[in-house]
Design a protein around this motif. Structure first.
Motif, PDB file in Angstrom:
ATOM      1  N   GLU A  55       0.840  -1.208   0.000  1.00 35.31           N
ATOM      2  CA  GLU A  55       0.000   0.000   0.000  1.00 35.31           C
ATOM      3  C   GLU A  55       0.868   1.248   0.000  1.00 35.31           C
ATOM      4  N   ILE A  56       1.913   1.227   0.828  1.00 37.89           N
ATOM      5  CA  ILE A  56       2.789   2.403   0.867  1.00 37.89           C
ATOM      6  C   ILE A  56       3.486   2.575  -0.476  1.00 37.89           C
ATOM      7  N   GLN A  57       3.872   1.439  -1.037  1.00 38.01           N
ATOM      8  CA  GLN A  57       4.498   1.503  -2.363  1.00 38.01           C
ATOM      9  C   GLN A  57       3.561   2.156  -3.358  1.00 38.01           C
ATOM     10  N   LEU A  58       2.301   1.788  -3.271  1.00 38.76           N
ATOM     11  CA  LEU A  58       1.325   2.333  -4.204  1.00 38.76           C
ATOM     12  C   LEU A  58       1.240   3.840  -4.035  1.00 38.76           C
ATOM     13  N   VAL A  59       1.246   4.289  -2.776  1.00 40.96           N
ATOM     14  CA  VAL A  59       1.195   5.733  -2.524  1.00 40.96           C
ATOM     15  C   VAL A  59       2.403   6.414  -3.164  1.00 40.96           C
ATOM     16  N   LEU A  60       3.575   5.797  -2.947  1.00 39.96           N
ATOM     17  CA  LEU A  60       4.801   6.348  -3.546  1.00 39.96           C
ATOM     18  C   LEU A  60       4.644   6.482  -5.057  1.00 39.96           C
ATOM     19  N   ILE A  61       4.122   5.404  -5.661  1.00 40.37           N
ATOM     20  CA  ILE A  61       3.964   5.395  -7.122  1.00 40.37           C
ATOM     21  C   ILE A  61       3.040   6.512  -7.565  1.00 40.37           C
ATOM     22  N   VAL A  62       1.929   6.656  -6.861  1.00 38.77           N
ATOM     23  CA  VAL A  62       0.972   7.700  -7.243  1.00 38.77           C
ATOM     24  C   VAL A  62       1.618   9.078  -7.143  1.00 38.77           C
ATOM     25  N   VAL A  63       2.392   9.292  -6.057  1.00 38.78           N
ATOM     26  CA  VAL A  63       3.073  10.589  -5.890  1.00 38.78           C
ATOM     27  C   VAL A  63       4.008  10.860  -7.065  1.00 38.78           C
ATOM     28  N   PHE A  64       4.814   9.848  -7.377  1.00 38.04           N
ATOM     29  CA  PHE A  64       5.756  10.007  -8.495  1.00 38.04           C
ATOM     30  C   PHE A  64       5.023  10.301  -9.795  1.00 38.04           C
ATOM     31  N   PHE A  65       3.960   9.576  -9.988  1.00 40.01           N
ATOM     32  CA  PHE A  65       3.201   9.726 -11.225  1.00 40.01           C
ATOM     33  C   PHE A  65       2.677  11.151 -11.373  1.00 40.01           C
ATOM     34  N   THR A  66       2.185  11.693 -10.246  1.00 38.29           N
ATOM     35  CA  THR A  66       1.679  13.064 -10.279  1.00 38.29           C
ATOM     36  C   THR A  66       2.787  14.041 -10.644  1.00 38.29           C
ATOM     37  N   ILE A  67       3.961  13.816 -10.019  1.00 34.23           N
ATOM     38  CA  ILE A  67       5.095  14.702 -10.316  1.00 34.23           C
ATOM     39  C   ILE A  67       5.462  14.619 -11.793  1.00 34.23           C
ATOM     40  N   ILE A  68       5.444  13.387 -12.319  1.00 32.47           N
ATOM     41  CA  ILE A  68       5.789  13.211 -13.735  1.00 32.47           C
ATOM     42  C   ILE A  68       4.827  13.987 -14.626  1.00 32.47           C
ATOM     43  N   LEU A  69       3.529  13.866 -14.335  1.00 32.33           N
ATOM     44  CA  LEU A  69       2.544  14.577 -15.146  1.00 32.33           C
ATOM     45  C   LEU A  69       2.790  16.066 -15.097  1.00 32.33           C
ATOM     46  N   PHE A  70       3.132  16.555 -13.903  1.00 35.99           N
ATOM     47  CA  PHE A  70       3.398  17.983 -13.746  1.00 35.99           C
ATOM     48  C   PHE A  70       4.590  18.418 -14.601  1.00 35.99           C
ATOM     49  N   MET A  71       5.668  17.602 -14.506  1.00 33.25           N
ATOM     50  CA  MET A  71       6.875  17.898 -15.289  1.00 33.25           C
ATOM     51  C   MET A  71       6.549  17.912 -16.785  1.00 33.25           C
ATOM     52  N   TYR A  72       5.805  16.919 -17.182  1.00 37.97           N
ATOM     53  CA  TYR A  72       5.412  16.784 -18.585  1.00 37.97           C
ATOM     54  C   TYR A  72       4.688  18.040 -19.050  1.00 37.97           C
ATOM     55  N   TRP A  73       3.771  18.508 -18.243  1.00 32.29           N
ATOM     56  CA  TRP A  73       2.996  19.700 -18.576  1.00 32.29           C
ATOM     57  C   TRP A  73       3.914  20.919 -18.694  1.00 32.29           C
ATOM     58  N   GLN A  74       4.831  21.045 -17.746  1.00 34.45           N
ATOM     59  CA  GLN A  74       5.776  22.161 -17.770  1.00 34.45           C
ATOM     60  C   GLN A  74       6.625  22.163 -19.034  1.00 34.45           C
ATOM     61  N   VAL A  75       7.122  20.976 -19.366  1.00 38.41           N
ATOM     62  CA  VAL A  75       7.987  20.873 -20.548  1.00 38.41           C
ATOM     63  C   VAL A  75       7.231  21.251 -21.810  1.00 38.41           C
ATOM     64  N   ILE A  76       5.983  20.801 -21.912  1.00 37.18           N
ATOM     65  CA  ILE A  76       5.167  21.156 -23.083  1.00 37.18           C
ATOM     66  C   ILE A  76       5.050  22.663 -23.192  1.00 37.18           C
ATOM     67  N   LEU A  77       4.719  23.299 -22.060  1.00 42.37           N
ATOM     68  CA  LEU A  77       4.552  24.753 -22.079  1.00 42.37           C
ATOM     69  C   LEU A  77       5.827  25.441 -22.537  1.00 42.37           C
ATOM     70  N   PHE A  78       6.937  24.969 -21.951  1.00 42.11           N
ATOM     71  CA  PHE A  78       8.221  25.582 -22.297  1.00 42.11           C
ATOM     72  C   PHE A  78       8.521  25.447 -23.788  1.00 42.11           C
ATOM     73  N   ALA A  79       8.386  24.207 -24.273  1.00 39.01           N
ATOM     74  CA  ALA A  79       8.712  23.945 -25.683  1.00 39.01           C
ATOM     75  C   ALA A  79       7.824  24.770 -26.606  1.00 39.01           C
ATOM     76  N   GLN A  80       6.546  24.841 -26.275  1.00 32.96           N
ATOM     77  CA  GLN A  80       5.621  25.618 -27.092  1.00 32.96           C
ATOM     78  C   GLN A  80       6.011  27.082 -27.138  1.00 32.96           C
ATOM     79  N   ASN A  81       6.290  27.603 -25.956  1.00 32.09           N
ATOM     80  CA  ASN A  81       6.680  28.998 -25.818  1.00 32.09           C
ATOM     81  C   ASN A  81       7.897  29.322 -26.671  1.00 32.09           C
TER      82      ASN A  81
END
Lengths: 248, 455
Positions: free
Chosen positions: B201-227
């Motif tokens: 269960e704790i592992q799952l929480v860790l995974i979800v946290v990482f996944f959220t961070i990844i999505l955030f990074m992905y969004w940031q990179v898209i914005l940057f590249a577009q800009n």
């Protein structure tokens, strides 16, 4: 398959005049070569071209109403006989010369406006040069060196070729050095060596034309060519090179 | 924690890696049959290491790839496309890691609920089989679902476009450094948590946290590249607009000249009519001279050919040609553009081409200026998939081509002499670009040969 001189000129008076000059040149130099002349592009042109081994083509640019006739025929000729000598006879001075040069690599342009004296001089000069290129088979090497980039065919007289080399930081690319040109194209020396066995592979990165060698520096194992070019010789090849030099 | 029998563990590891490799190829749009079989072998090979190193195998795979490419290449350096592959490999690994962990967790949950297996302890062969097969199927389903959504999303945000954009902006290496450091961090935490036998269960929480961070990074990179891309384009557009307005001025000026010419010509004709009627030969002679002078004026109307520039489909090439045309004009030199076909286009990476054209035209203009030449030529020629761009000027003195190509050599005073050597370097760095230099017939001609089938 034979060699041939070919003239295309729609004006009958000019056609006769040019033909006379060409035939006289052939006579004087005792060349035995087929000569054909036309006032318009013959219907069986494809067949005619397929029967020609090496040709010298004098083409008027405008035939009748067609301003592109000469050009279109030249493209055809280039496709069937890649090493043909093509000479344009034209009144236009407003041609896209650079485009023609790259597309067809004509041997020469003869501008009609300059008068019959100049035309005669040029025809004689060009005919003699073309036929000499065919006749002078030095050391039985092929007349022309050629290579392909995708589907475009590049060629030059073998006597003009000095050397081919590759560079370490540019793999897959061969640099060609000739008397008046330097060109890069994708290939490798092994393939070229097989296709042109008269060239000498002096080193892993050098394939050279010894006919243009000036001298050989034994101590440093460097071949010196005309125009200051140089090629390295590997230890394995020094003996073979010396044999070849001595046998010439 | 559940433990599988070793055979099924191996199969599971194989499947996970196999999916990662194939997903990478798919995202790079380089799916081939040969690649598919290569991925099989790679997956089998690395699955062994997976058994020993568990999640650290991903780092091992990246390192192996880098070493392999470094050893393989003559210059022992990694190129743009290597970093691009690594970027996408890390992305695929991350995606797969998250999705597979999820699948595993869900299947485990399901099988426990159905009382088919226990939550802890080692599973037997049959239970292992069910666990692995079910997890893999669910995982494949999730991966396909994700890929479907990634492709469907609007053009500007889809993963494929982002990968391409990053490649064009030459940010592959930076992207890799960022992705890989993050990935290593994640791997390390998972590895340690496994060793410490932290609950699922704790592992799952860790995974979800990482996944959220990844999505955030992905969004940031898209914005940057577009800009970044938008910025570049607007600069280019402004430049281009200036050229067009310069060009329109020219056209207006020429239209006026033509109108003037027609006007004068008509006047002369009308006047001549009078003298023709009265058979006045001497007056007619005067008018003939007048007309001949007009004809000479017509020769100055050269620039109409620039209108043909529309046949070049790449805007940036059009732009630089127009720019150089006017640059030459300001020095009193006519840049004669030969564009005989209806359309010229290249799919090759455009930046080095623009730079080469710029340098070649600068050189030609410079030479023409210092040798009092009136015109230089630039021709575009199509040969099937090959596009040739050739720049030529008359040669007043002999030159040594090889010497010209070495950096530091120049015939111009106070010049760094980098021009032609730079051109050679630019062509060398790109696949599908080749150079021809010729000095035949007292003309200096440099041709850039672009093989559109490559690069």
């Amino acid at each position: 398959m034979k060699d041939s001189i070919f003239l295309l000129e729609d004006n009958p008076i000019q056609n006769d005049a040019f033909s006379e000059i060409i035939q006289n040149t052939l006579l004087i130099n005792e060349y035995e070569i087929d000569f054909q002349r036309y006032q318009e592009v013959p219907a069986n042109i494809d067949q005619i071209l397929n029967n020609i081994d090496f040709g010298v083509f004098y083409l008027d640019m405008e035939i009748g109403e067609d301003k592109q006739a000469g050009l279109n025929l030249a493209v055809k000729i280039r496709n069937v006989i890649p090493t043909a000598y093509i000479i344009f006879i034209t009144t236009h001075s407003e041609l896209s010369l650079l485009t023609l040069e790259r597309k067809i690599s004509p041997y020469d342009f003869i501008v009609k406006d300059k008068g019959i004296g100049e035309i005669k001089r040029k025809i004689i000069e060009d005919t003699e040069a073309a036929l000499n290129a065919v006749k002078s088979n030095v050391s039985q090497s092929p007349e022309f060196f050629h290579y392909l980039v995708n589907s475009k065919y590049y060629f030059l007289p073998m006597s003009d070729l000095i050397l081919l080399k590759t560079e370490r930081d540019n793999p897959g690319i061969v640099t060609l050095i000739s008397k008046e040109e330097e060109a890069m194209f994708p290939s490798n020396l092994n393939l070229i060596e097989k296709e042109f066995p008269t060239l000498f592979r002096s080193d892993r990165s050098y394939l050279v034309n010894l006919d243009n060698m000036m001298q050989y520096d034994r101590k440093n194992r460097i071949i010196e060519f005309i125009q200051g070019h140089e090629a390295k010789v590997s230890t394995r090849k020094t003996k073979i090179l010396l044999d070849r030099i001595n046998s010439q | 924690m559940t433990y599988l029998v070793i055979e099924w563990l191996f199969i599971e590891d194989f499947m996970v890696l196999f999916i990662v490799f194939n997903l990478t190829d798919h995202l790079l749009k380089k799916v081939t049959l040969k690649g598919f079989f290569m991925n099989c072998f790679k997956a089998i090979f690395f699955a062994f290491f997976y058994l020993f190193f568990s999640e650290l195998v991903y780092i091992f795979i990246v390192v192996c790839y880098m070493l392999y490419e470094i050893i393989r290449k003559r210059d022992h350096k990694l190129e743009r496309e290597n970093y691009q592959y690594l970027d996408v490999l890390v992305i695929s690994s991350t995606i797969q890691f998250v999705l597979f962990s999820l699948s595993n967790f869900l299947v485990n949950l399901l099988l426990t609920q159905l009382k088919i297996e226990t939550t802890k302890g080692t599973l037997n062969f049959k239970e292992s089989a069910m666990q692995v097969i079910a997890s893999c199927l669910l995982d494949i389903f999730l991966v396909l679902l994700l890929v479907y959504f990634l492709n469907r999303s609007t053009k500007t945000r889809s993963l494929g476009v982002l990968i391409q954009q990053v490649n064009e902006l030459n940010l592959n290496k930076q992207a890799f450094q960022m992705l890989f450091s993050f990935f290593c961090g994640m791997e390390l935490i998972i590895f340690i948590s496994n060793m410490q036998k932290i609950t699922a269960e704790i592992q799952l929480v860790l995974i979800v946290v990482f996944f959220t961070i990844i999505l955030f990074m992905y969004w940031q990179v898209i914005l940057f590249a577009q800009n970044y891309a938008v910025q570049k384009e607007s600069v280019q557009q402004a430049h281009y607009n200036q050229q067009i307005s310069d060009y329109l001025q020219e056209i207006k000026r020429q239209n006026n000249e033509i109108r003037q010419f027609k006007h004068d010509f008509n006047n002369i004709l009308i006047s001549m009519e009078h003298y023709v009627r009265s058979n006045d030969v001497s007056e007619l002679k005067d008018y003939y001279v007048e007309l001949s002078k007009q004809e000479a004026a017509m020769d100055n109307l050269q620039d109409l050919r620039l209108a043909k520039i529309g046949v070049i489909k790449n805007d940036s090439i059009k732009s630089i040609l127009v720019q150089k045309f006017f640059q030459a004009r300001r020095q009193g030199i006519y840049l004669n553009l030969e564009l005989e076909d209806d359309s010229y286009e290249t799919t090759h990476n455009i930046v080095p081409i623009i730079r080469v054209i710029g340098i070649l035209l600068d050189n030609a203009i410079e030479y023409a200026k210092s040798h009092q030449l009136k015109e230089i030529h630039c021709a575009f020629i199509n040969f099937g998939e090959v596009l040739e761009i050739s720049v030529e000027n008359e040669l007043k003195n002999d030159v040594n081509i090889s010497q010209l190509m070495t950096a530091g050599y120049s015939t111009k005073k106070n010049h760094s002499g980098l021009g032609l050597a730079n051109v050679k370097m630019l062509a060398q760095q790109e696949k599908g670009l080749y150079l021809n230099i010729s000095k035949k017939n007292h003309h200096f001609q440099v041709t850039l040969i672009i093989n559109n089938g490559v690069g």
